[in-house]
Design a protein around this motif. Structure first.
Motif, PDB file in Angstrom:
ATOM      1  N   PHE A  11      34.593  70.023  59.340  1.00 56.82           N
ATOM      2  CA  PHE A  11      35.333  71.090  60.113  1.00 56.82           C
ATOM      3  C   PHE A  11      34.722  71.402  61.168  1.00 56.82           C
ATOM      4  N   ASN A  12      35.433  71.650  62.637  1.00 55.97           N
ATOM      5  CA  ASN A  12      35.249  71.526  63.540  1.00 55.97           C
ATOM      6  C   ASN A  12      34.321  72.899  63.765  1.00 55.97           C
ATOM      7  N   LEU A  13      33.599  73.455  63.755  1.00 62.64           N
ATOM      8  CA  LEU A  13      33.293  74.728  64.453  1.00 62.64           C
ATOM      9  C   LEU A  13      33.263  75.281  65.579  1.00 62.64           C
ATOM     10  N   GLY A  14      33.141  74.567  66.587  1.00 62.06           N
ATOM     11  CA  GLY A  14      34.108  74.820  67.542  1.00 62.06           C
ATOM     12  C   GLY A  14      35.344  75.228  68.037  1.00 62.06           C
ATOM     13  N   THR A  15      36.375  74.541  66.935  1.00 62.65           N
ATOM     14  CA  THR A  15      37.346  74.587  67.354  1.00 62.65           C
ATOM     15  C   THR A  15      37.999  75.369  66.275  1.00 62.65           C
TER      16      THR A  15
END
Length: 90
Positions: A11-15
Motif C-alpha cells: 500500500f502506497n501511503l503517498g497515493t
C-alpha cells in the motif's frame, strides 16, 4: 497477506493506492498451484492404508513422535475392529 510478505503487494501511503505487478503475482501463485497439484497427485498414488496413516498424523499436529502415532493408530484399529464385530451381530 502472503502477497504482502513476498513484496508483491504494498500500500502506497503517498497515493493511497495498492501497488502490485500482475505478472509477478501470476508467476508466484502459478508455481504454488503447481506444487499443490504435484503433492496431491503423489499422495493419491499412496496405498489407502498409508493415506489413512498420514491423515491421522496430520490430525495429531505438526510435531509428534512415532510412539504417539503408533498409540493413536493402534487405538483406531481397536475401535474399528470393535465396530466391525458389532456390525456382525446387528
Amino acid at each position: 497477506q502472503m502477497l504482502q510478505d513476498e513484496g508483491l503487494l504494498e500500500f502506497n501511503l503517498g497515493t493511497f493506492r495498492w501497488m502490485f505487478d500482475v505478472e509477478k503475482i501470476e508467476k508466484k501463485t502459478s508455481a504454488a498451484s503447481n506444487v499443490v497439484d504435484l503433492v496431491t497427485s503423489r499422495l493419491k498414488q499412496l496405498s489407502e492404508h498409508l493415506q489413512e496413516l498420514l491423515h491421522i498424523a496430520a490430525c495429531i499436529g505438526s510435531s509428534f513422535d512415532l510412539d504417539t502415532l503408533h498409540m493413536v493408530w493402534t487405538g483406531m484399529r481397536v475401535v474399528e475392529d470393535s465396530r466391525n464385530k458389532l456390525d456382525i451381530y446387528a
